[in-house]
Design a protein around this motif. Structure first.
Motif, short mmCIF file in Angstrom:
data_model
loop_
_atom_site.label_atom_id
_atom_site.label_comp_id
_atom_site.label_asym_id
_atom_site.label_seq_id
_atom_site.Cartn_x
_atom_site.Cartn_y
_atom_site.Cartn_z
N CYS A 1 -2.07 4.14 4.62
CA CYS A 1 -3.06 3.26 5.01
C CYS A 1 -4.55 3.89 4.56
O CYS A 1 -4.85 4.97 5.15
CB CYS A 1 -2.95 3.19 6.74
SG CYS A 1 -4.36 1.96 7.24
N PRO A 2 -5.26 3.10 3.85
CA PRO A 2 -6.68 3.60 3.41
C PRO A 2 -7.63 3.81 4.56
O PRO A 2 -8.58 4.45 4.39
CB PRO A 2 -6.93 2.64 2.56
CG PRO A 2 -6.45 1.32 2.72
CD PRO A 2 -5.06 1.84 3.42
N THR B 1 2.41 10.74 -1.72
CA THR B 1 1.21 11.53 -1.24
C THR B 1 1.77 12.79 -1.03
O THR B 1 2.68 13.05 -0.69
CB THR B 1 0.87 10.88 0.15
OG1 THR B 1 2.19 10.50 0.93
CG2 THR B 1 0.42 9.30 0.00
N LEU C 1 1.03 -1.10 -0.05
CA LEU C 1 -0.17 -0.07 0.10
C LEU C 1 0.90 1.25 -0.10
O LEU C 1 1.16 1.83 1.13
CB LEU C 1 -0.85 -0.17 1.27
CG LEU C 1 -1.81 -1.31 1.20
CD1 LEU C 1 -2.83 -1.18 2.56
CD2 LEU C 1 -2.90 -1.46 -0.06
#
Length: 398
Positions: free
Chosen positions: A28-29, A198, A24
């Motif tokens: 963290c989703p 991100t 991922l």
């Protein structure tokens, strides 16, 4: 030996777990918010670690530590097993410039590129001013994967040559466009990012910092114990976190009696981790001023660094340009030529000093990369001189 990696878990809430695959890379989703993207780490079946894993010496190649690393699906280059050099007054330098592409980033990329191979990625994409890009390109080409590297036009002159030597595609675009383009390369071309995609804090590859744990393993084996403190050049904090986690694992497994205090050392021209800790935030964004320590002049930190400092009772420290140069000169006088950023650990120790009441045992400064990586390297030619004996003798007697 077989990997004992079992899952990915959120660093914001370790009870939130995800399957080991796929990595991922956008954080963290579940626990990430609009304000902060929280990274993940890899969890292991610690109760299955072979009892003799730390009984033998360190070795070149991360395969030596396979049970406590994610699966190593990409071939290595003999990374790791770098020397621990004694300086003075109980201080040691862990010289990571001895890795295959001359920096600590080889450890991260052996693991991260392996994740890309194992998960079927079509290539590697990375944003880097030097060390990270070179290591990613080297391990990607060895694994048979194309590599795209976004780098700054202000990077050292040798960077592009280093990257192209491995067949990487070198891309220089305006800084605000880097992450959007990286995300498109991931989404549309099937590449895997081995650096952060991100914008709200730094997440990076969840598997990558696991490679840095092996620095802690090697230090403990070389010293026969955990040191009292470790001082680490710090940009986003992945190295700081990885080394701290390695020492935590050693203590958990009963190999060492405790965990050293971890000190993240940043340029005074930036200092995002210092600001995050000062204000009690998981991540902070700061303006970045001019500094020769270009490899660690990060405008935002990762939550990883905050955790490393808090969990070990350490601190974040900033150092000036003069303090960087002084530490670099001290290392050179001991035969270790490193880039300015790489001297940050020793600079922080010398500038702020150990607390005599707290330091009981050796202190280690991680030296991250070679002097070949500096912006100024190679720009000053040696002036010719006459073959005059008196002049030569005078120079040698100076």
């Amino acid at each position: 030996m077989t990997s004992l990696a079992r899952a990915q878990r959120s660093l914001a809430d370790p009870t939130v777990r995800h399957p080991l695959w796929p990595p991922l890379t956008a954080g963290c989703p579940v626990t990430s918010t609009e304000e902060v993207a929280y990274p993940l780490e890899v969890d292991y079946a610690y109760d299955e670690v072979p009892a003799d894993l730390f009984a033998g010496p360190a070795a070149h190649g991360l395969e030596r530590w396979a049970p406590l690393l994610p699966p190593l699906a990409a071939p290595g280059l003999g990374e790791g097993n770098t020397p621990l050099v004694e300086l003075a007054d109980g201080v040691w330098a862990k010289d990571e410039s001895r890795n295959p592409t001359w920096s600590h980033k080889d450890r991260l990329n052996r693991v991260a590129v392996s994740a890309a191979v194992a998960s079927g990625a079509r290539g590697i994409v990375v944003s880097s001013s030097g060390n990270h890009g070179a290591a990613a390109a080297a391990y990607a080409t060895r694994a048979g994967l194309p590599c795209a590297v976004f780098t700054s036009p202000d990077a050292p002159p040798a960077v592009a040559s280093h990257l192209r030597a491995y067949g990487a595609t070198v891309l220089t675009v305006p800084h605000p466009s880097v992450r959007p383009l990286m995300r498109r390369i991931v989404d549309e071309l099937g590449f895997q990012s081995v650096s952060s995609v991100t914008d709200s804090a730094h997440t990076g590859h969840p598997f990558g910092p696991e490679g840095y744990k092996t620095i802690a393993y090697e230090i403990a084996l070389a010293l026969g114990r955990a040191p009292a403190a470790v001082h680490v050049p710090t940009g986003y904090g992945e190295l700081l976190f990885g080394v701290a986690k390695g020492f935590e694992e050693l203590a958990r497994l009963g190999v060492t009696a405790g965990v050293p205090r971890m000190y993240g050392v940043e340029p005074a021209a930036a200092g995002a981790l210092t600001e995050a800790l000062r204000t009690g935030r998981p991540a902070a964004r700061v303006p970045v001023g001019p500094t020769a320590a270009y490899a660690i002049d990060c405008e935002v930190n990762s939550y990883r660094g905050v955790l490393a400092v808090r969990r070990t009772g350490g601190a974040a420290r900033t150092v000036t340009e003069e303090q960087f140069r002084s530490a670099q000169a001290e290392l050179a006088a001991q035969g270790i030529w490193c880039e300015v950023s790489a001297a940050a650990g020793l600079a922080g120790l010398r500038a702020h000093g150990p607390d005599p009441a707290r330091e009981e045992g050796p202190v280690v400064c991680v030296v991250t990369s070679s002097g070949y990586k500096d912006v100024a390297t190679g720009r000053a030619a040696v002036a010719p001189m006459d073959a005059d004996w008196d002049a030569v003798r005078a120079l040698l007697k100076a």
